[in-house]
Structure formats: structure tokens, C-alpha cells
Design a protein around this motif. Sequence first.
Motif, PDB file in Angstrom:
ATOM      1  N   GLY A  82      56.244 -23.359 -44.315  1.00  0.00           N
ATOM      2  CA  GLY A  82      57.049 -22.237 -43.821  1.00  0.00           C
ATOM      3  C   GLY A  82      56.265 -20.940 -43.779  1.00  0.00           C
ATOM      4  O   GLY A  82      56.572 -20.048 -43.032  1.00  0.00           O
ATOM      5  N   ARG A  83      55.215 -20.826 -44.606  1.00  0.00           N
ATOM      6  CA  ARG A  83      54.498 -19.571 -44.689  1.00  0.00           C
ATOM      7  C   ARG A  83      53.596 -19.381 -43.471  1.00  0.00           C
ATOM      8  O   ARG A  83      53.304 -18.270 -43.074  1.00  0.00           O
ATOM      9  N   ALA A  84      53.162 -20.481 -42.893  1.00  0.00           N
ATOM     10  CA  ALA A  84      52.149 -20.389 -41.856  1.00  0.00           C
ATOM     11  C   ALA A  84      52.702 -19.759 -40.576  1.00  0.00           C
ATOM     12  O   ALA A  84      52.044 -18.949 -39.957  1.00  0.00           O
ATOM     13  N   ASP A  85      53.894 -20.143 -40.190  1.00  0.00           N
ATOM     14  CA  ASP A  85      54.390 -19.803 -38.872  1.00  0.00           C
ATOM     15  C   ASP A  85      55.112 -18.454 -38.897  1.00  0.00           C
ATOM     16  O   ASP A  85      56.310 -18.372 -39.125  1.00  0.00           O
ATOM     17  N   ASP A  86      54.353 -17.374 -38.663  1.00  0.00           N
ATOM     18  CA  ASP A  86      54.910 -16.032 -38.681  1.00  0.00           C
ATOM     19  C   ASP A  86      56.020 -15.857 -37.661  1.00  0.00           C
ATOM     20  O   ASP A  86      57.029 -15.214 -37.923  1.00  0.00           O
ATOM     21  N   VAL A  87      55.809 -16.437 -36.481  1.00  0.00           N
ATOM     22  CA  VAL A  87      56.765 -16.251 -35.395  1.00  0.00           C
ATOM     23  C   VAL A  87      58.103 -16.881 -35.750  1.00  0.00           C
ATOM     24  O   VAL A  87      59.165 -16.286 -35.540  1.00  0.00           O
TER      25      VAL A  87
ATOM     26  N   MET B  48      51.731 -10.385 -27.372  1.00  0.00           N
ATOM     27  CA  MET B  48      51.759 -10.144 -28.810  1.00  0.00           C
ATOM     28  C   MET B  48      51.786 -11.460 -29.587  1.00  0.00           C
ATOM     29  O   MET B  48      51.052 -11.626 -30.564  1.00  0.00           O
ATOM     30  N   VAL B  49      52.622 -12.403 -29.142  1.00  0.00           N
ATOM     31  CA  VAL B  49      52.691 -13.694 -29.808  1.00  0.00           C
ATOM     32  C   VAL B  49      51.357 -14.424 -29.660  1.00  0.00           C
ATOM     33  O   VAL B  49      50.856 -15.039 -30.601  1.00  0.00           O
ATOM     34  N   LEU B  50      50.762 -14.299 -28.480  1.00  0.00           N
ATOM     35  CA  LEU B  50      49.473 -14.956 -28.235  1.00  0.00           C
ATOM     36  C   LEU B  50      48.407 -14.387 -29.164  1.00  0.00           C
ATOM     37  O   LEU B  50      47.568 -15.113 -29.700  1.00  0.00           O
ATOM     38  N   ARG B  51      48.437 -13.063 -29.369  1.00  0.00           N
ATOM     39  CA  ARG B  51      47.430 -12.414 -30.205  1.00  0.00           C
ATOM     40  C   ARG B  51      47.797 -12.441 -31.674  1.00  0.00           C
ATOM     41  O   ARG B  51      47.112 -11.859 -32.496  1.00  0.00           O
ATOM     42  N   LYS B  52      48.945 -13.057 -32.022  1.00  0.00           N
ATOM     43  CA  LYS B  52      49.403 -13.143 -33.408  1.00  0.00           C
ATOM     44  C   LYS B  52      49.495 -11.754 -34.051  1.00  0.00           C
ATOM     45  O   LYS B  52      49.038 -11.532 -35.171  1.00  0.00           O
ATOM     46  N   ALA B  56      52.288  -6.297 -36.500  1.00  0.00           N
ATOM     47  CA  ALA B  56      52.148  -4.945 -35.960  1.00  0.00           C
ATOM     48  C   ALA B  56      53.415  -4.558 -35.203  1.00  0.00           C
ATOM     49  O   ALA B  56      53.882  -3.421 -35.293  1.00  0.00           O
ATOM     50  N   GLY B  57      53.975  -5.508 -34.447  1.00  0.00           N
ATOM     51  CA  GLY B  57      55.212  -5.246 -33.726  1.00  0.00           C
ATOM     52  C   GLY B  57      56.337  -4.878 -34.680  1.00  0.00           C
ATOM     53  O   GLY B  57      57.120  -3.962 -34.420  1.00  0.00           O
ATOM     54  N   HIS B  58      56.381  -5.590 -35.813  1.00  0.00           N
ATOM     55  CA  HIS B  58      57.399  -5.322 -36.819  1.00  0.00           C
ATOM     56  C   HIS B  58      57.243  -3.903 -37.361  1.00  0.00           C
ATOM     57  O   HIS B  58      58.214  -3.152 -37.464  1.00  0.00           O
ATOM     58  N   THR B  59      55.996  -3.534 -37.672  1.00  0.00           N
ATOM     59  CA  THR B  59      55.739  -2.194 -38.203  1.00  0.00           C
ATOM     60  C   THR B  59      56.138  -1.124 -37.186  1.00  0.00           C
ATOM     61  O   THR B  59      56.797  -0.137 -37.532  1.00  0.00           O
ATOM     62  N   LEU B  60      55.765  -1.333 -35.929  1.00  0.00           N
ATOM     63  CA  LEU B  60      56.081  -0.336 -34.901  1.00  0.00           C
ATOM     64  C   LEU B  60      57.583  -0.204 -34.717  1.00  0.00           C
ATOM     65  O   LEU B  60      58.098   0.893 -34.520  1.00  0.00           O
ATOM     66  N   SER B  61      58.297  -1.326 -34.804  1.00  0.00           N
ATOM     67  CA  SER B  61      59.744  -1.239 -34.622  1.00  0.00           C
ATOM     68  C   SER B  61      60.377  -0.487 -35.782  1.00  0.00           C
ATOM     69  O   SER B  61      61.355   0.236 -35.600  1.00  0.00           O
ATOM     70  N   VAL B  62      59.809  -0.640 -36.978  1.00  0.00           N
ATOM     71  CA  VAL B  62      60.330   0.099 -38.122  1.00  0.00           C
ATOM     72  C   VAL B  62      60.103   1.595 -37.926  1.00  0.00           C
ATOM     73  O   VAL B  62      60.959   2.416 -38.250  1.00  0.00           O
ATOM     74  N   ILE B  63      58.953   1.952 -37.339  1.00  0.00           N
ATOM     75  CA  ILE B  63      58.629   3.366 -37.123  1.00  0.00           C
ATOM     76  C   ILE B  63      59.624   4.022 -36.169  1.00  0.00           C
ATOM     77  O   ILE B  63      59.879   5.220 -36.248  1.00  0.00           O
ATOM     78  N   SER B  64      60.198   3.238 -35.273  1.00  0.00           N
ATOM     79  CA  SER B  64      61.077   3.841 -34.275  1.00  0.00           C
ATOM     80  C   SER B  64      62.327   4.458 -34.896  1.00  0.00           C
ATOM     81  O   SER B  64      62.898   5.388 -34.338  1.00  0.00           O
ATOM     82  N   PHE B  65      62.734   3.966 -36.053  1.00  0.00           N
ATOM     83  CA  PHE B  65      63.948   4.517 -36.681  1.00  0.00           C
ATOM     84  C   PHE B  65      63.757   5.967 -37.147  1.00  0.00           C
ATOM     85  O   PHE B  65      64.524   6.849 -36.747  1.00  0.00           O
ATOM     86  N   PRO B  66      62.721   6.257 -37.982  1.00  0.00           N
ATOM     87  CA  PRO B  66      62.494   7.674 -38.298  1.00  0.00           C
ATOM     88  C   PRO B  66      62.222   8.502 -37.051  1.00  0.00           C
ATOM     89  O   PRO B  66      62.574   9.693 -37.012  1.00  0.00           O
ATOM     90  N   GLY B  67      61.617   7.903 -36.017  1.00  0.00           N
ATOM     91  CA  GLY B  67      61.371   8.644 -34.788  1.00  0.00           C
ATOM     92  C   GLY B  67      62.652   9.168 -34.166  1.00  0.00           C
ATOM     93  O   GLY B  67      62.790  10.353 -33.872  1.00  0.00           O
ATOM     94  N   ALA B  68      63.616   8.259 -33.997  1.00  0.00           N
ATOM     95  CA  ALA B  68      64.875   8.658 -33.380  1.00  0.00           C
ATOM     96  C   ALA B  68      65.635   9.621 -34.274  1.00  0.00           C
ATOM     97  O   ALA B  68      66.218  10.604 -33.800  1.00  0.00           O
ATOM     98  N   ALA B  69      65.605   9.349 -35.596  1.00  0.00           N
ATOM     99  CA  ALA B  69      66.339  10.216 -36.527  1.00  0.00           C
ATOM    100  C   ALA B  69      65.737  11.614 -36.528  1.00  0.00           C
ATOM    101  O   ALA B  69      66.464  12.613 -36.547  1.00  0.00           O
ATOM    102  N   CYS B  70      64.404  11.686 -36.495  1.00  0.00           N
ATOM    103  CA  CYS B  70      63.720  12.981 -36.507  1.00  0.00           C
ATOM    104  C   CYS B  70      64.043  13.755 -35.230  1.00  0.00           C
ATOM    105  O   CYS B  70      64.316  14.960 -35.271  1.00  0.00           O
TER     106      CYS B  70
END
Lengths: 280, 310
Positions: A82-87, B48-52, B56-70
Motif C-alpha cells: 500500500g505504501r508504494a502506490d502514491d496515486v 503529473m501522474v507520469l512524472r510522479k 507536489a500537487g498536494h502541496t500546491l493545492s494546500v497552498i491555495s487555501f491560505p491564498g484565497a483566504a488572504c
Amino acid sequence: MSAFSHPFFLHALLAGTGIAFAAGLVGYFLVLRAQVFTGDALSHVAFTGALAGLALGYDLRLGLFAATLAFAILMGLVGKRGRADDVAIGSVFSWILGLGAFFLTLYATHGAADGTAGVGVLFGSIFGLSAGQAWLAAAVAVGIGLAVLAVTRPLLFASVDEAVAAARRVPVRILGIVFLVLAGACAAEATQAVGSLLLLGLLAAPAGTAQRLTDRPYRALALSAGLAVTEMWAGLALSYAAPQLPPSFSILAVATAAYAVTLGVVRNRPRTRLRPVQAW
Amino acid sequence: MNWAEANAGWSWNPAADIQQIWAFPFMVNAFRAGTVVAVLAAVIGWYMVLRKQSFAGHTLSVISFPGAACATLLGVSAGLGYFAFCVGGALVIAAIPRSGQGGRSQESALTGTVQAFLLACGFLFVALYKGFLGGVNALLFGSFLGITTTQVITLAVVAALALGILALIGRPLLFASIDGDVAAARRVPVRALSVVFLVLLGAATAEASQITGTLLVFALLVMPAAAAQQITARPALSLVAAVLIAVLVTWCALVTAYYSPYPIGFYVTTFAFGVYALARTGRALAAIRPDVSEEPANTPVGHAPLGGTP
């Protein structure tokens, strides 16, 4: 009039101290085992569990603990595959969060409360704890902390070198599951203090700071717990002094500041084992 | 059209229902914005999925919340906050040195702390801007109400720009994503491509956040791409499939959300996750089938001479 004459502040201090103690201990192992992503997962599950509990008419804490413990056991059983597949993990989390949004609306429309219940779960409301809730939270947190301390020696061994530990007949797999269950319980606890979105900081920041300061495991473990408790106190004090700052923000701001200072001041010691850095 | 008539519910006559939904300008805008966002998110998400780089996508989406709030706190439009914080965050991530600096555990501790701290900052902005608490849920879990025509135009322009840049760098980016070392040896500017892609990812996250909400961006960014890459291994085909899945999921979610009281984010994630689960199940079944079909095919061939078929 001092802060200690307010019952709400005393309750927050009591629950916060216990929760920070448990989070510091559990967080150290989370960071050591590079399972911070699991902590992230548990925080998403905690949110949905709490709102499902509320929406179905039970206590919030019942949903919290049921969801995080069930998910922790599931993750432990699935194991490394389960840990491997990030997606796959990311997809499941988003869906679980979506379910949380569903329960939030269900609760807001059918329950008696207003729509701000979700905000409390997401960002915590430590100043809103009653005496009974605070004592229970502190007792459960101390229980988690003691359980972590009880398995510390074999868990350290299994975390640092899993193969050797397994060869020495340390029950590595069972330890992993026990640890995940403890982490799940800790996430459920921490949700009551800083909220499900911010508990990751409480788990990761003190542990990261402690790891930066010392290489010795026991010292780092003690330091992590000590730092977490100190940061909790400082955050609560800061919020009391400046009421416009929400307590969850103050606690995390102090924790992040401590980590940032450590990163800047303490030079990175050369490490014997260099692992590949996680890809962005 | 009066309100009772408009609120009649799903009538199992899709043409009439769509006509009824589109009688409202806000729903038309929601469909326009949703389509634009779905196309952009699916294409960027596919890379993004191809490049694994889903972390980073998760981090950027989290950043959008303070962005909108600010942005709300400062009194400028939320869209500006989304784009400023997400693109800024993408540049910061691109600037972080990739090697050295301790082990993997330190790296993950740092990322976790930064994410939690940014969310806490968002919460602080919300708390400072009093009387905004109800809007938090919309920021976090998405809302399709009240999208103005200006917003749709902004979304469309940004999406067209991002897709245009991606079309220019698409081929070398694909090369660099699949085999970075070989691409670098062939003088493809791998590092510059990665920075440009992160900025595009930031733009896509900022767009998707406005529909699905901060916490559910993954639904449009990851799931359609992941499902499409399960269905087929051919790049062009799976890219088209990802776009189709994303658009379909968004449309279905919009229609369902219109007829029900629950937030759109829930429907987007549920439908997208359903498609993803179907794709995975289908692939697992397809992997099993050769074994199943092999046995009956082999048995008669192997045993026919011995048994002596009449």
C-alpha cells in the motif's frame, strides 16, 4: 486576573499537555519510519470519521477513534504494497475527504448545529473543551504515550534496521501494526486539540526538530515529547495573550518557528546512511 | 420560469432537465468554468501522474487555501489569491535543492510541517476576517454557485495560456518525464522544463481549487489521469481519455449537485473515484483473463490426441 483562573484555559492546558506528549512520542517514530504520509492519511480519515459520527447522531469522538483505528489496522494489513502506490493512496484520501464533505452537509442540514461544526473538526477548538472531555483526552493521551514507551526498544530496532530486527526474531510486522494503531489513536486525540488538518504539524514539527538536534534515539524521543509539550504551552499562552489568534494557529506557529530556527542554526551533520531524497 | 417549476427535480428526461438547468445563467457559467477547469486539470494531471509529482500537487493545492483566504482578507478577488499563492508556491518548490540535506525522513517532516503551517495561516486569515466562517466550507470543499462571467473568462484565458505553453513543450517534457537521464544526454533542458511544468501545475491547481475546493483538487488532477493510464498505455490515447473522463465527471457532478443539497466536491470525488476503481478492476480482470482462457484452450489441444476425439 491570571489565565489559570479561567476553567477553559485549565481544561485546554490539561488536554493539550497530554495530547502534545503523545503526539511528540508518536511523531518521532512517524518521522523515523518515514511514514509522515500515513499521518497525512490518518488526518483525512479523522475528519470524515468525526463528521460521520456527528451526522449519524453519535459522539464525535466515537467516530474519530473508530475511523482512525480501522484505517490504521487496514494500512497495517495491506503493508508495504500500500505504501508504494502514491496515486492509489491519494485517490482514496480525496474520496474519503469528499465523503467527509457529504457528512458535513448532512449534519448541517439534518442536525441541530450550524455549518461551523466542520470548521471545529478541521481546525480544532481546544478552548472549547469541557472538564470531562479534557480529563478523558488527557487520560487517553497518557495511555497512548505509555504504550509507545512500552514498545520503544523493539520498535526503535525495527525502525532503524528492519531486516536485522526480523532476523533477531523481533516481531516486525506486528510491531508495525501496533504502531499504526497507536498513531491512529494519537491522530484522533490530536484532532480534538488542533483539528484534523493541522495535526500533521503537531506530529511532524517537534519530531523533525528533535531529529535535527541529536542523533541519539532515546534523547531525540525525549526531546520530541518535551518540545511538543513546551510548544503546546507556548501556543496556548500566546493565544491567551492575543485573543485574535486562534489557538491552533499559535501552537503550529510556535512549532514551525522552532523547527525553522533549528534548520537555520544547526548544521546538518554528515550522515552515515544517505537515502535517496523523496521525489517531488 | 418560476421557482417551483425550476425546482421540480430530476425528471428522467435528460434533454428537458438540461434545458431547465441551463435556464439559469449561474448554471451555464458553472458548466463553462467546470469544463475549462476539467480539461486543464486532466492534461496537467496526466503529466503529473507520469512524472510522479502528486506530492507536489498536494502541496500546491494546500497552498491555495491560505491564498484565497488572504485575498479575501485584503479585499482583492479570490482568484488573484489562488493564482498568486499557487504559482509562487510552485516557484519555491522548484527552487528547493533536490539532493543532500539529510535523509528522506527529514524531508517528509519538513513538508508535513510546511503544509500544516500553511493551512494554519489560512485559518488565521479566516479568523481575522470575521463573519467569514461559513465561506470556509466553500473554499475547502468547493462551490459552483456565483461564478461570474468575468471569472469564466479569466479561467479560460489562463487555461488557454497554460495549454498553449504545454503544447509547445509537450514532446520534450514527455521525453524528460519518461527518461530524464537520456533526455539530459540528448541536450533536452530537463531542469528548465521541470520548473515550467511546476508553474503550469500551480496554475492548474489554482483553477481546480475554485471548483472542487482546496482539499479535493486531487479528484480532478489525479484520478482521471490515473484511471486513463490504467486503461491504456499509449500516451496520446490515455491523454484524450483523461480529458474525457474529467469533463464527464464534472458534468455529471454539476447536474447531480444541482438536484441535491450536498456539495459538488463530494460528487466530483465520488464519481472520479468510481471511474478510477472501475479502471483498476477492469485492468485486474484483464490481467486474469489470459490465464482463464489459456486453460480451456490448452486442455483440448494437449489431451485431444490421447482421448481420441471422434
